[in-house]
Design an enzyme around this catalytic site. Sequence first.
Site, PDB file in Angstrom:
ATOM      1  N   GLY A   8     -75.453   4.005 -40.744  1.00 41.59           N
ATOM      2  CA  GLY A   8     -76.148   2.783 -40.355  1.00 41.59           C
ATOM      3  C   GLY A   8     -77.445   3.089 -39.638  1.00 41.59           C
ATOM      4  N   SER A  10     -80.559   2.826 -40.390  1.00 42.14           N
ATOM      5  CA  SER A  10     -81.785   2.066 -40.609  1.00 42.14           C
ATOM      6  C   SER A  10     -81.866   0.820 -39.743  1.00 42.14           C
ATOM      7  CB  SER A  10     -81.902   1.661 -42.092  1.00 42.14           C
ATOM      8  OG  SER A  10     -80.829   0.811 -42.471  1.00 42.14           O
ATOM      9  N   ASP A  59     -72.102   4.161 -49.725  1.00 42.38           N
ATOM     10  CA  ASP A  59     -71.300   3.098 -49.136  1.00 42.38           C
ATOM     11  C   ASP A  59     -70.176   3.758 -48.348  1.00 42.38           C
ATOM     12  OD1 ASP A  59     -69.576   1.005 -48.528  1.00 42.38           O
ATOM     13  OD2 ASP A  59     -69.481   0.212 -50.566  1.00 42.38           O
ATOM     14  N   SER A 137     -67.910  -1.534 -29.348  1.00 37.08           N
ATOM     15  CA  SER A 137     -68.510  -2.799 -28.929  1.00 37.08           C
ATOM     16  C   SER A 137     -67.788  -3.323 -27.701  1.00 37.08           C
ATOM     17  CB  SER A 137     -68.405  -3.837 -30.052  1.00 37.08           C
ATOM     18  OG  SER A 137     -68.731  -5.127 -29.590  1.00 37.08           O
ATOM     19  N   TYR A 150     -63.632  -8.161 -36.029  1.00 32.95           N
ATOM     20  CA  TYR A 150     -64.539  -7.164 -35.454  1.00 32.95           C
ATOM     21  C   TYR A 150     -63.910  -6.495 -34.227  1.00 32.95           C
ATOM     22  CZ  TYR A 150     -69.030  -5.304 -33.742  1.00 32.95           C
ATOM     23  OH  TYR A 150     -70.052  -4.491 -33.308  1.00 32.95           O
ATOM     24  N   ALA A 152     -60.742  -6.186 -33.613  1.00 29.08           N
ATOM     25  CA  ALA A 152     -59.646  -5.337 -34.083  1.00 29.08           C
ATOM     26  C   ALA A 152     -60.170  -4.013 -34.620  1.00 29.08           C
ATOM     27  CB  ALA A 152     -58.846  -6.069 -35.157  1.00 29.08           C
TER      28      ALA A 152
END
Length: 239
Positions: A8, A10, A59, A137, A150, A152
């Site tokens: 991630g 970018s 991916d 987070s 999210y 979880a």
Amino acid sequence: MKNALVTGGSGGIGAAICRRLATDGYHVYIHAHHGVQAAQSLADVICSEGGSAEILVFDVTDSVAVADVLTPLIENQPIQILVNNAGIHDDAVFPGMQAEQWHRVIDVSLNGFFNVTHPLMMPMIRSRWGRIINVSSIASLAGNAGQVNYSAAKGALNSATKSLSREVASRGITVNAIAPGIIDTSMSESTFNTDDIKRMVPMKRAGTPIEVADLVGFLASDQASYITGQIISINGGMV
């Protein structure tokens, strides 16, 4: 020169992390899936400033595609710094959440962690030095309405961080997670206004991607060699 991979890479936080690691002297692999053009622009900027960077496109939810890209890279030199930053939101209150929303968020944040980290582990272990930094987070610590999926995913990532840190500590590898709160990115701008931030954050402001990157830079350094298995909050005092 040690190699670092930022998934991630970018996005707002990911780009700041890539620039910090490049400044610290690492060759940075900037991962992207949809943001390929932004990742290439970032790599060009880093190289123009005297750093070393290149992009990788895959991916994170596709284990075969991940292995196809990463395996040739680590045949001669391990990737010793890994920042698992890739993650998505797909918010809905739980009674209205669709199964696709649940599985997609889990797939990127949690299965993506496995798919990327697993092929890098044995070369990192053989080198007897490594840094794995997982971007979690505040939602994993305090919860957040509308983000059961999210929360979880990131909560499970915290637990994986603690367990993996125990497995590889004797090999000179640290594994930590950081848990950002409200960070000033395009994603947060569409979610929180200034009044919301002042009400929610004791410091009365959002954090910056550079502040998050500075924490990652420290955890990736030799100065953090005795810090492992920790979930480190960076949220202006919210939790």
